[in-house]
Design an enzyme around this catalytic site. Structure first.
Site, PDB file in Angstrom:
ATOM      1  N   GLU A   1       0.684  -1.256   0.023  1.00  0.00           N
ATOM      2  CA  GLU A   1      -0.055   0.031   0.075  1.00  0.00           C
ATOM      3  C   GLU A   1       0.709   1.237  -0.126  1.00  0.00           C
ATOM      4  O   GLU A   1       0.577   2.228   0.737  1.00  0.00           O
ATOM      5  CB  GLU A   1      -1.181  -0.154   1.281  1.00  0.00           C
ATOM      6  CG  GLU A   1      -1.878  -1.333   1.153  1.00  0.00           C
ATOM      7  CD  GLU A   1      -2.907  -1.192   2.288  1.00  0.00           C
ATOM      8  OE1 GLU A   1      -2.705  -0.572   3.337  1.00  0.00           O
ATOM      9  OE2 GLU A   1      -3.700  -2.027   2.358  1.00  0.00           O
TER      10      GLU A   1
ATOM     11  N   GLU B   1      -5.573 -10.611  -2.055  1.00  0.00           N
ATOM     12  CA  GLU B   1      -6.340 -10.434  -0.899  1.00  0.00           C
ATOM     13  C   GLU B   1      -7.846 -10.302  -1.415  1.00  0.00           C
ATOM     14  O   GLU B   1      -8.670  -9.597  -0.786  1.00  0.00           O
ATOM     15  CB  GLU B   1      -6.029  -9.040  -0.290  1.00  0.00           C
ATOM     16  CG  GLU B   1      -4.621  -9.058   0.294  1.00  0.00           C
ATOM     17  CD  GLU B   1      -4.296  -7.814   1.522  1.00  0.00           C
ATOM     18  OE1 GLU B   1      -5.417  -7.250   1.744  1.00  0.00           O
ATOM     19  OE2 GLU B   1      -3.326  -7.781   1.618  1.00  0.00           O
TER      20      GLU B   1
HETATM   21  C1  XIL Z   1      -6.423  -6.798   7.754  1.00  0.00           C
HETATM   22  C2  XIL Z   1      -6.603  -8.013   8.321  1.00  0.00           C
HETATM   23  O1  XIL Z   1      -7.521  -8.740   7.694  1.00  0.00           O
HETATM   24  C3  XIL Z   1      -7.390  -7.631   9.849  1.00  0.00           C
HETATM   25  O2  XIL Z   1      -7.728  -8.640  10.746  1.00  0.00           O
HETATM   26  C4  XIL Z   1      -6.459  -6.582  10.645  1.00  0.00           C
HETATM   27  O3  XIL Z   1      -7.092  -6.151  11.652  1.00  0.00           O
HETATM   28  C5  XIL Z   1      -6.333  -5.499   9.695  1.00  0.00           C
HETATM   29  O4  XIL Z   1      -5.614  -5.653   8.511  1.00  0.00           O
HETATM   30  N1  XIL Z   1      -4.900  -4.696   3.327  1.00  0.00           N
HETATM   31  C6  XIL Z   1      -3.865  -5.560   3.748  1.00  0.00           C
HETATM   32  C7  XIL Z   1      -4.176  -6.508   4.859  1.00  0.00           C
HETATM   33  O5  XIL Z   1      -2.653  -5.671   3.394  1.00  0.00           O
HETATM   34  O6  XIL Z   1      -3.041  -6.646   5.613  1.00  0.00           O
HETATM   35  C8  XIL Z   1      -5.334  -5.956   5.599  1.00  0.00           C
HETATM   36  O7  XIL Z   1      -5.724  -7.056   6.697  1.00  0.00           O
HETATM   37  C9  XIL Z   1      -6.462  -5.654   4.618  1.00  0.00           C
HETATM   38  C10 XIL Z   1      -6.077  -4.576   3.910  1.00  0.00           C
END
Ligand code: XIL
Length: 362
Positions: free
Chosen positions: A177, A282
Site C-alpha cells: 500500500e 487479498e
Molecule cells: C487486515 C486484517 O484482515 C485484519 O484482521 C486486521 O485487523 C487489519 O488488517 N490490506 C492488507 C491487509 O494488506 O493486511 C489487511 O488485513 C487488509 C487490507
C-alpha cells in the site's frame, strides 16, 4: 454420483439439513455441481486446490483467529483450509507489531506454527508484509529516529524476518500500500522517516535475505487502469530498469459485488509486459448486508470474473482469497453495512461463489 452416495456422503458429514434442499434443487441428477445450487463439497467433488493445480494456478487463503480456534472448531476450520487451498497467508502474524514487538525482540512463534502447518499440508506460504504504514509496533512509531536510524531499523527488520524464513516463503509482500488514490506516495513511517528510497531498500534487503522468494509490491485499487495503478506501473518499470529485485505486483482486490474494473485485463497485460507476475493477493467481494440470494448470485459471477482474468493471463499464477468463511472476515469490521464477502458461509458451507470458482477451474 448417485443420489444414494450423495446422501451418504452428506449425512456422513452430518449435514442432513442441507441434503433435503439439495436433492430438491438438483432434481434427481446431482452429478454436476451447478451454480447456483448451494451444496457442500462431497466425497466426489474435487478440492479447489486440485482443480487449480490442473490449470497451473495456485489458490490461497489468509488465516488469523481461525488458526487458533480450540478443539473441533479449529480442526474443522483448518480442515477446510488444507483441503481447498495450497497457499497460506498469515493475515496478521507476520506484520511488524506481531512479529517484532520490541526493538530487539522478534516473536516468531505464531507465524512459525502457521508455516509448519502449511508445510505439513503441502501448501506454500505468502509472507505478508515487510514495509507498510499500518500495524507497526509502537516502539517504532513512537520513537524519534534519524533517517539513518530508520533505514537501519527497516533493514534489520527485513533481514531478521525474511532471514528467519529463508527458503520457505513462496512470495513476500515487500512493500504494501505505498500509494495514495491520486498516485502520489502515501505518507507513513517509512516514507516520512527514510524517504522514497525505502521502497528500493526494502526490495534489495529482502532479496539478500532470501534469494529464492518472489518479491511483490501490493496495493488496493490498482486492479483497473487509474492514477494509482499508473504510478504503480511507473514505479515497477523504473525499479526493474534499475535492477531492483521486484518480481510481482499484487492486486489486493477487495471488491464490491459487480465491482471488477472493466480495464482489469488490460491492466494485468501492461504489468505483465514489464516481466512481472500479477497475482490477486487479498481477494474478497463484499455485498450489502443483509445479503440476498440475488446478491450472492451476483457475487458468484464477480468471483468468476476474477478467476477468468487470472486464467487468461500467463502472468497470473495465484489467486489468494482474504479468508474463506463469512464467520471470519475483516470486511464487516471495516466496511459498515457490508459483508458476506467470502466463498463459504459462516457454517463453512460453500456458497454460490464457491461453485462459481469450482466450475471455472474445472
Ligand atoms: C487486515 C486484517 O484482515 C485484519 O484482521 C486486521 O485487523 C487489519 O488488517 N490490506 C492488507 C491487509 O494488506 O493486511 C489487511 O488485513 C487488509 C487490507
Amino acid at each position: 454420483m448417485t443420489e444414494e452416495r450423495l446422501r451418504a456422503s452428506l449425512s456422513t458429514a452430518g449435514r442432513g439439513v442441507v441434503v433435503a434442499t439439495l436433492l430438491v434443487a438438483c432434481g434427481g441428477d446431482p452429478a454436476e455441481p451447478v451454480a447456483p445450487v448451494v451444496q457442500p463439497p462431497t466425497v466426489d467433488s474435487l478440492p479447489l486446490r486440485t482443480l487449480a493445480d490442473r490449470r497451473g494456478l495456485r489458490i490461497g487463503t489468509a488465516v488469523d483467529r481461525g488458526f487458533r480456534l480450540p478443539g473441533t472448531e479449529g480442526t474443522r476450520f483448518m480442515g477446510v483450509v488444507s483441503r481447498e487451498f495450497n497457499v497460506l497467508t498469515p493475515e496478521n502474524d507476520m506484520k511488524h507489531d506481531r512479529i517484532h514487538p520490541a526493538r530487539t525482540t522478534y516473536r516468531f512463534v505464531s507465524a512459525d506454527s502457521l508455516v509448519a502447518f502449511a508445510e505439513a499440508n503441502s501448501m506454500r506460504v505468502r509472507g505478508h508484509t515487510l514495509a507498510w504504514h499500518n500495524q507497526l509496533a509502537s516502539w517504532l512509531t513512537s520513537g524519534t529516529w534519524t533517517k539513518d536510524e530508520a533505514t537501519a531499523l527497516l533493514e534489520d527488520h527485513i533481514d531478521n524476518v525474511v532471514g528467519h524464513y529463508r527458503g520457505r516463503i513462496l512470495e513476500w509482500d515487500v512493500v504494501n500500500e505505498p500509494f495514495n488514490e491520486n498516485g502520489t506516495l502515501r505518507s507513513g513511517f517509512w516514507l516520512d522517516r527514510v524517504g522514497r528510497e525505502y521502497i528500493e531498500i526494502a526490495f534489495r534487503k529482502a532479496a539478500a535475505a532470501d534469494p529464492i522468494a518472489s518479491l511483490f509490491l501490493t496495493d488496493f485499487n490498482i486492479e483497473g487502469i487509474n492514477a494509482k495503478s499508473d504510478s504503480a506501473f511507473v514505479l515497477v518499470r523504473d525499479l526493474r530498469a534499475k535492477g531492483v529485485p521486484i518480481h510481482g505486483v499484487g492486486f489486493q482486490a477487495h471488491f464490491q459485488v459487480g465491482g471488477v474494473p472493466s480495464t482489469l485485463a488490460a491492466n494485468i497485460a501492461r504489468f505483465a509486459a514489464l516481466g512481472v507476475k500479477v497475482h490477486f493477493v487479498e481477494l474478497d467481494i463484499r455485498v450489502p448486508l443483509p445479503s440476498t440470494t440475488a446478491a450472492l448470485q451476483a457475487q458468484a459471477q464477480t468471483y468468476r470474473e476474477v478467476f477468468d482474468a487470472c486464467l487468461q493471463s500467463p502472468a497470473c499464477g495465484l489467486v489468494t482469497i482474504w479468508g474463506f468463511t463469512d464467520r471470519d472476515s475483516w470486511v464487516p469490521n471495516t466496511f459498515a453495512g457490508w459483508g458476506d464477502a467470502l466463498p463459504f458461509d459462516a457454517s463453512y458451507l460453500p456458497k454460490p461463489a464457491y461453485w462459481a470458482i469450482y466450475n471455472r477451474l474445472k
